[in-house]
Structure formats: structure tokens, C-alpha cells
Write a protein that holds these residues in place. Sequence first.
Motif, PDB file in Angstrom:
ATOM      1  N   PHE A  17       0.899  -1.012   0.084  1.00 44.16           N
ATOM      2  CA  PHE A  17      -0.076   0.051   0.018  1.00 44.16           C
ATOM      3  C   PHE A  17       0.858   1.199  -0.008  1.00 44.16           C
ATOM      4  O   PHE A  17       2.089   1.376   0.595  1.00 44.16           O
ATOM      5  CB  PHE A  17      -1.066   0.050   1.051  1.00 44.16           C
ATOM      6  CG  PHE A  17      -2.225  -0.888   1.441  1.00 44.16           C
ATOM      7  CD1 PHE A  17      -3.235  -0.583   0.563  1.00 44.16           C
ATOM      8  CD2 PHE A  17      -1.682  -2.460   1.421  1.00 44.16           C
ATOM      9  CE1 PHE A  17      -4.314  -1.512   0.766  1.00 44.16           C
ATOM     10  CE2 PHE A  17      -2.809  -3.256   1.654  1.00 44.16           C
ATOM     11  CZ  PHE A  17      -3.915  -3.034   1.258  1.00 44.16           C
ATOM     12  N   LEU A  18       0.356   2.267  -0.700  1.00 42.30           N
ATOM     13  CA  LEU A  18       1.104   3.672  -0.462  1.00 42.30           C
ATOM     14  C   LEU A  18       0.202   4.705  -0.566  1.00 42.30           C
ATOM     15  O   LEU A  18      -0.929   4.526  -1.559  1.00 42.30           O
ATOM     16  CB  LEU A  18       1.893   3.723  -1.741  1.00 42.30           C
ATOM     17  CG  LEU A  18       2.849   5.146  -1.969  1.00 42.30           C
ATOM     18  CD1 LEU A  18       3.663   5.342  -0.746  1.00 42.30           C
ATOM     19  CD2 LEU A  18       3.539   5.080  -3.140  1.00 42.30           C
ATOM     20  N   THR A  19       0.252   5.505   0.339  1.00 41.47           N
ATOM     21  CA  THR A  19      -0.844   6.915   0.363  1.00 41.47           C
ATOM     22  C   THR A  19       0.154   8.195  -0.191  1.00 41.47           C
ATOM     23  O   THR A  19       1.311   8.111  -0.300  1.00 41.47           O
ATOM     24  CB  THR A  19      -1.312   7.073   1.658  1.00 41.47           C
ATOM     25  OG1 THR A  19      -0.250   7.656   2.520  1.00 41.47           O
ATOM     26  CG2 THR A  19      -1.892   5.780   2.404  1.00 41.47           C
ATOM     27  N   SER A  20      -0.645   9.045  -0.444  1.00 43.09           N
ATOM     28  CA  SER A  20      -0.490  10.342  -1.011  1.00 43.09           C
ATOM     29  C   SER A  20       0.636  10.891  -0.047  1.00 43.09           C
ATOM     30  O   SER A  20       1.653  11.831  -0.194  1.00 43.09           O
ATOM     31  CB  SER A  20      -1.564  11.289  -1.387  1.00 43.09           C
ATOM     32  OG  SER A  20      -2.291  11.698  -0.088  1.00 43.09           O
ATOM     33  N   THR A  21       0.549  10.627   1.386  1.00 41.15           N
ATOM     34  CA  THR A  21       1.487  11.084   2.350  1.00 41.15           C
ATOM     35  C   THR A  21       2.874  10.237   2.648  1.00 41.15           C
ATOM     36  O   THR A  21       3.608  10.682   3.517  1.00 41.15           O
ATOM     37  CB  THR A  21       0.702  11.239   3.650  1.00 41.15           C
ATOM     38  OG1 THR A  21      -0.014   9.901   4.193  1.00 41.15           O
ATOM     39  CG2 THR A  21      -0.476  12.180   3.508  1.00 41.15           C
ATOM     40  N   GLY A  22       2.857   9.229   1.967  1.00 39.27           N
ATOM     41  CA  GLY A  22       3.908   8.308   1.822  1.00 39.27           C
ATOM     42  C   GLY A  22       3.985   7.237   2.808  1.00 39.27           C
ATOM     43  O   GLY A  22       5.089   6.414   2.900  1.00 39.27           O
ATOM     44  N   SER A  23       2.760   6.916   3.364  1.00 43.87           N
ATOM     45  CA  SER A  23       2.609   5.543   4.252  1.00 43.87           C
ATOM     46  C   SER A  23       2.278   4.503   3.363  1.00 43.87           C
ATOM     47  O   SER A  23       1.747   4.342   2.410  1.00 43.87           O
ATOM     48  CB  SER A  23       1.480   6.268   5.173  1.00 43.87           C
ATOM     49  OG  SER A  23       2.010   7.292   6.311  1.00 43.87           O
ATOM     50  N   GLY A  24       2.525   3.414   4.243  1.00 49.27           N
ATOM     51  CA  GLY A  24       1.844   2.189   3.800  1.00 49.27           C
ATOM     52  C   GLY A  24       0.774   1.772   4.418  1.00 49.27           C
ATOM     53  O   GLY A  24      -0.302   2.667   4.731  1.00 49.27           O
ATOM     54  N   ARG A  25       0.597   0.429   4.994  1.00 51.47           N
ATOM     55  CA  ARG A  25      -0.491   0.159   5.811  1.00 51.47           C
ATOM     56  C   ARG A  25      -0.552   0.979   7.113  1.00 51.47           C
ATOM     57  O   ARG A  25      -1.864   1.138   7.443  1.00 51.47           O
ATOM     58  CB  ARG A  25      -0.381  -1.265   6.133  1.00 51.47           C
ATOM     59  CG  ARG A  25      -1.183  -2.322   5.074  1.00 51.47           C
ATOM     60  CD  ARG A  25      -1.470  -3.752   5.923  1.00 51.47           C
ATOM     61  NE  ARG A  25      -2.436  -4.393   5.144  1.00 51.47           N
ATOM     62  CZ  ARG A  25      -2.106  -5.276   4.208  1.00 51.47           C
ATOM     63  NH1 ARG A  25      -0.994  -6.146   4.040  1.00 51.47           N
ATOM     64  NH2 ARG A  25      -3.471  -5.923   3.904  1.00 51.47           N
ATOM     65  N   GLU A  26       0.381   1.542   7.486  1.00 52.89           N
ATOM     66  CA  GLU A  26       0.333   2.173   8.743  1.00 52.89           C
ATOM     67  C   GLU A  26      -0.622   3.556   8.401  1.00 52.89           C
ATOM     68  O   GLU A  26      -0.804   4.461   9.580  1.00 52.89           O
ATOM     69  CB  GLU A  26       1.643   2.498   9.460  1.00 52.89           C
ATOM     70  CG  GLU A  26       2.513   3.488   8.423  1.00 52.89           C
ATOM     71  CD  GLU A  26       3.263   2.791   7.336  1.00 52.89           C
ATOM     72  OE1 GLU A  26       3.915   3.723   6.759  1.00 52.89           O
ATOM     73  OE2 GLU A  26       2.997   1.656   7.039  1.00 52.89           O
ATOM     74  N   GLY A  27      -0.761   4.083   7.064  1.00 51.92           N
ATOM     75  CA  GLY A  27      -1.300   5.098   6.820  1.00 51.92           C
ATOM     76  C   GLY A  27      -3.035   4.875   7.237  1.00 51.92           C
ATOM     77  O   GLY A  27      -3.813   5.735   6.892  1.00 51.92           O
ATOM     78  N   ASN A  28      -3.493   3.773   7.671  1.00 49.95           N
ATOM     79  CA  ASN A  28      -4.680   3.492   8.020  1.00 49.95           C
ATOM     80  C   ASN A  28      -5.244   4.670   8.751  1.00 49.95           C
ATOM     81  O   ASN A  28      -4.602   5.113  10.070  1.00 49.95           O
ATOM     82  CB  ASN A  28      -5.161   2.063   8.750  1.00 49.95           C
ATOM     83  CG  ASN A  28      -6.541   1.945   9.202  1.00 49.95           C
ATOM     84  OD1 ASN A  28      -7.422   1.974   8.371  1.00 49.95           O
ATOM     85  ND2 ASN A  28      -6.912   1.962  10.473  1.00 49.95           N
ATOM     86  N   ALA A  29      -6.493   5.288   8.673  1.00 53.94           N
ATOM     87  CA  ALA A  29      -7.355   6.208   9.353  1.00 53.94           C
ATOM     88  C   ALA A  29      -6.362   7.787   9.350  1.00 53.94           C
ATOM     89  O   ALA A  29      -6.885   8.492  10.222  1.00 53.94           O
ATOM     90  CB  ALA A  29      -7.270   5.849  11.006  1.00 53.94           C
ATOM     91  N   THR A  30      -5.624   7.832   8.366  1.00 52.92           N
ATOM     92  CA  THR A  30      -5.202   9.186   8.069  1.00 52.92           C
ATOM     93  C   THR A  30      -5.819   9.806   6.804  1.00 52.92           C
ATOM     94  O   THR A  30      -6.450   9.061   5.947  1.00 52.92           O
ATOM     95  CB  THR A  30      -3.567   8.961   7.697  1.00 52.92           C
ATOM     96  OG1 THR A  30      -3.255   8.393   6.521  1.00 52.92           O
ATOM     97  CG2 THR A  30      -3.008   8.570   8.984  1.00 52.92           C
ATOM     98  N   ARG A  31      -5.575  11.201   6.544  1.00 46.22           N
ATOM     99  CA  ARG A  31      -6.169  11.939   5.628  1.00 46.22           C
ATOM    100  C   ARG A  31      -5.412  11.945   4.449  1.00 46.22           C
ATOM    101  O   ARG A  31      -4.391  12.268   4.513  1.00 46.22           O
ATOM    102  CB  ARG A  31      -6.558  13.237   5.866  1.00 46.22           C
ATOM    103  CG  ARG A  31      -7.696  13.244   7.136  1.00 46.22           C
ATOM    104  CD  ARG A  31      -7.976  14.545   7.701  1.00 46.22           C
ATOM    105  NE  ARG A  31      -8.978  15.173   6.932  1.00 46.22           N
ATOM    106  CZ  ARG A  31     -10.012  16.232   7.165  1.00 46.22           C
ATOM    107  NH1 ARG A  31      -9.743  16.800   8.660  1.00 46.22           N
ATOM    108  NH2 ARG A  31     -10.961  16.643   6.376  1.00 46.22           N
TER     109      ARG A  31
END
Length: 411
Positions: A300-314
Motif C-alpha cells: 500500500f502507498l498513500t499520498s502522504t508516503g505511508s503504507g498500511r500504517e496510513g490507516n485512518a489518516t487523511r
Amino acid sequence: MTDFMIHCFKILCVLLFSGSLPLTANAQQYTITVSAGGFDRIETVVSFTFPDDIEQGVYQLTAPSGKPTPLQVDGNTNGWFILDSLSAGSHRTYTLTTKFMDNQYEYVQYSIDEISIAFQTGNKNVLSYFYRDNSPPESLDNRYKRGGYIHPVYSPGGVELTSHLNVDHHPHHLGIWSAWTNTEFQGRTPDFWNFHNNTGNVRAAGSLGDKWDGPVHAGFKSHHQFIDHSAPDDNPVVALNEEWELRVYPEIKSGDYLMFDLAITQTANTGKPLHLPEYHYGGLGVRGHADWDDPEKVTFLTSTGSGREGNATRVRWSHVGGIVDGQIAGLTMMGHPENFRHPQTIRIHPDIPYYNFAPTQLGEMSIKPGSPYITRYRFVTYDGEPDADELDGLWNDYSYPPGVTVQKNLP
């Protein structure tokens, strides 16, 4: 010429020059100026609205330099084209003569069978949508027989990226689908997400609506119903009506990306709202390929640079991808700035390849009578690992598109 003929001719002239009649071939010219704004633009979808009626169809834009560009006009006098390239801060002016240019450009196409509609661009499959009920495997009962969702979704290289009816893990996850989990309606608590619990479900409503193809986009409109099965006397109640409008675009960036947009409109079906208490998931979900059930094969990768730990972030966008049959490919869902509570929070499951934008993580909300709930998302697929800079650029194109001015040039 008789007085009657003269009178009719004058009326026709007034109607044509006032814009009261649809424009026909060579009857009118327009000058269309596109401004890049603050971003470099490469193969960017551009849309605008004409100031008066123009007949639906395919036209041609010409600029002082460069090859002709197809313009697709829909039934609401909106024009669509693909801007090949334009540097930040610059602009380009096109001329449009209202002359149909059908069959001169390669189309994004659809094919349809008894239960699904599929889309292709060039020789590449993009996605399929179940407009009627699927066919669950024998190990799943009729509760899992439903339509109104997208599956499969493909990468440009033909890798299948989504799964549905996964009998081993959460068979109620269905490719790309829309549902609410924790709800309150007419004093009851139907769960439309976990439909195997028998309190609620989402169904495709009626036949497939409008569908179209074209050189700039193909797509459809469809309708779903959120059905409350917890109503007394075994008398189900439709709590929400939902419309999907999907657009599939040509492959972009030298074929490195496939792309489609989904706009969802939900309206209350009764005089009562659907209340959504704070909850950690619910909304529009994406279930990745079954091979990604193996955590060693998915990222997983979010726009803020997180993987799975990005759960519950905007986040603005979120990627899921991994290895399928030895090939790496992935899919990113992007949220639009006009969405409620943008940037919305993301639900990333800790164990399985699934995520969804979940605005209820930030608190309760309601879908009230007379106040539609509208959300918009863009999806891009690709082969190989995700390129965060490219995805940021594609999100900018989606969220802050080029500006357009339209000038009508009278003869």
C-alpha cells in the motif's frame, strides 16, 4: 418569395443567431483557449461547457501548430478533449468549426452481454461492471448474488487487479463497490456493507441506463438501491437511491496508465434521512487481487508516503498493488477536493488487500431528503511499482484541471 416565406425566413434567422436551435455543420465557429495554470500538463482530460446549444457528437479542434484534436460533445453541451502537452503558466488557442468528425479517430469502446458491460481502449481491457446479478460459486449462497459493482479492473499490461466473491476471505467484498456499514434508518440499524448478515443490501436497479463511446471517453449511468431488510413484517424498504456515472478514457502517458472516473450520487428515498454514526469503514471500497491475500505479495502507498500504517489518516490518493502471476501492477484511487471532508480518511485493512475512503471516521454524517450526497473519484492503473510523483501529477490534473474560455465567432 411570398410574404409568408419571408416571415418564416426571418424567424429562422432569429432562432439560429439567438442560440435557440442546435448548431449544425459549418453553421458556427468557436475559439477555445486553454490555460495550463500552475502545473505542466501532459495528456490531461479537459472539459468545458459551450455557451449555447451544440449538437452532440464528435468534432475537431485545430491549433496553429500541432495535429488536429478530437472534441467529444455530450448531450448537455459539455465538450471534452485530451490536452497533449502544455507548460505551466502558458496557454493555447484552438479553433472549432462545428463539423462532425465521426469515425476518424480511435474510440474508447464498450461491449455488453447479459449481465455486464466491459470497456476497452485500443486493444487493452480496462474494466467490467455488473449491471445485473453475478453468478456466485456453489460454496456461496444466494445472498452473494448481486450486481452494481466493478470487476475486474486491469493494468495496461492486462494484469487483473481486483477480486470478488473470494470464498476464503470476505466474499462480500466486490471489486469496486459502494455501501455503508453502521447506519440508522427509521429507528433500525441496517448494514448495507455486510449483506451476509441479512439486515441490508445494495442492488442494481433496473436495466443499465445511458451508455456511450467516443474518442475521448466511453461510459454509462446506472442506478442502485440501498435496501433495508430489517423492516418489520418482512417488508423491505429502499433507504437510498444511488446513481453511478462512469467515464473511461484512452490510455495515457505513452500507454503507461489506464484511467477512469466515477461520480456517485446518493439521495434519500423516503422522508427520513439515512444517519451514519462515526465508524471506521464504509463508503466506496476497493478489493485487490486474491493473490494479494498473501501479505508478502501486496503493498500500500498513500499520498502522504505511508503504507498500511496510513490507516485512518487523511490522504489525497491511495495505492494498492503487488505481484500477480509473477508481474507487478497496481491501482490508485484518488479523491476529489469537492468531496465531503476532503481529504477524506482512508481505511486500510490490516490483513487483506482492501481499502476505502471512509468519511465517517471523522464523525457522524447524514444523507437527508432533498440534499444529495455526491462524491467523485478517479482511478488509474499501471504496471510496475507506483511512481508517487506521477500520481501526484495525475491527481493535480483531476483536482485542478486547466482553465478554458470559449468565444463564439459570429460570421
